[in-house]
Design a protein around this motif. Structure first.
Motif, short mmCIF file in Angstrom:
data_model
loop_
_atom_site.label_atom_id
_atom_site.label_comp_id
_atom_site.label_asym_id
_atom_site.label_seq_id
_atom_site.Cartn_x
_atom_site.Cartn_y
_atom_site.Cartn_z
N UNK A 45 0.75 -1.39 -0.09
CA UNK A 45 0.15 0.08 0.16
C UNK A 45 0.97 1.17 -0.01
N UNK A 46 0.86 1.88 -1.06
CA UNK A 46 1.81 3.17 -1.27
C UNK A 46 1.20 4.29 -0.24
N UNK A 47 2.34 5.15 0.25
CA UNK A 47 1.85 6.34 1.35
C UNK A 47 2.77 7.18 0.91
N UNK A 48 2.47 8.69 1.01
CA UNK A 48 3.50 9.61 0.68
C UNK A 48 4.13 10.02 2.09
N UNK A 49 5.49 10.08 2.08
CA UNK A 49 6.05 10.76 3.40
C UNK A 49 7.15 11.57 2.68
N UNK A 50 7.42 12.77 3.41
CA UNK A 50 8.43 13.37 3.38
C UNK A 50 9.66 13.19 4.56
N UNK A 51 10.62 12.36 4.11
CA UNK A 51 11.40 11.62 5.12
C UNK A 51 12.17 12.59 5.99
N UNK A 52 12.81 13.62 5.27
CA UNK A 52 13.45 14.48 6.15
C UNK A 52 12.89 16.06 6.31
N UNK A 53 11.57 15.88 5.78
CA UNK A 53 10.99 17.28 5.86
C UNK A 53 10.71 17.62 7.22
N UNK A 54 10.43 18.93 7.60
CA UNK A 54 9.98 19.40 8.91
C UNK A 54 8.69 20.27 9.08
N UNK A 55 8.14 20.04 7.86
CA UNK A 55 6.69 20.84 7.68
C UNK A 55 5.66 20.08 8.50
N UNK A 56 5.25 20.58 9.58
CA UNK A 56 4.30 19.77 10.13
C UNK A 56 2.83 19.45 9.39
N UNK A 57 2.76 20.38 8.45
CA UNK A 57 1.50 19.77 7.65
C UNK A 57 1.50 18.44 6.91
N UNK A 58 2.84 18.37 6.55
CA UNK A 58 3.25 17.09 5.73
C UNK A 58 3.07 15.77 6.91
N UNK A 59 3.57 15.83 7.72
CA UNK A 59 3.70 15.09 8.96
C UNK A 59 2.24 14.81 9.30
N UNK A 60 1.33 15.81 9.47
CA UNK A 60 -0.21 15.48 9.79
C UNK A 60 -0.74 14.79 8.82
N UNK A 61 -0.62 15.05 7.37
CA UNK A 61 -0.99 14.30 6.50
C UNK A 61 -0.34 12.85 6.29
#
Length: 173
Positions: A45-61
């Motif tokens: 099951x694919x999922x989007x992850x910003x591995x080294x990002x620090x934007x909390x919006x992407x972490x919430x997503x």
């Protein structure tokens, strides 16, 4: 934290569980063109992850995507590794009332450097890992660090004294 690494480093465990008749679901960002498995009961099951990002919006997503996947799939157990899956995956598993284990191969940058971002990462680890059934570590330094900083309760830590297990046939010199 990526499908290629998940397959590269965990294929023997994946095949073991699949060979026992378990359905194994890999949830990870797709970063490989193809993969073929030995057993038909392995799904991706694919999922989007910003591995080294620090934007909390992407972490919430990312957290919300995991929560939806876990709620839909209703797995019996979830195994997480790397920092963001350990944090957000463990929290999503808790929300869905699913047991999980977190694997910490190394403490990494969040624990070796100061700064507000790393403080936030350590705090999130402390919050999330209280909900993991077990936390696997590879050395006594990490074990002692996590216990002494009250990030993980001592009774939850399992020290893998023999390491993670490397297939020496696959990784020859």
């Amino acid at each position: 934290n990526s499908l290629r690494e998940l397959i590269n480093f965990r294929i023997d465990i994946i095949n073991h569980y699949a060979s026992q008749g378990n359905e194994v679901i890999l949830v990870a960002p797709i970063n490989t063109k193809s993969c073929q498995f030995d057993y038909p009961n392995i799904r991706i099951i694919p999922v989007t992850l910003k591995r080294s990002g620090t934007n909390p919006w992407y972490d919430i997503l990312y957290f919300n995507a995991l929560r939806k996947i876990y709620a839909h799939e209703k797995p019996n157990y979830i195994f997480h590794y790397t920092i963001k899956p350990n944090i957000y995956g463990t929290l999503a598993a808790r929300v869905c009332k699913i047991h999980s284990t977190a694997m910490i191969a190394g403490l990494g940058y969040a624990f070796s450097k100061g700064g507000i971002g790393n403080w936030i990462a350590r705090t999130l680890y402390r919050i999330a890992l209280r909900y993991a059934d077990q936390v696997l570590v590879l050395n006594t330094y990490n074990k002692d660090f996590l216990i002494n900083r009250k990030i993980v309760a001592p009774e939850k830590i399992i020290l893998l004294t023999g390491g993670e297990g490397v297939n020496l046939e696959r990784f020859k010199n």
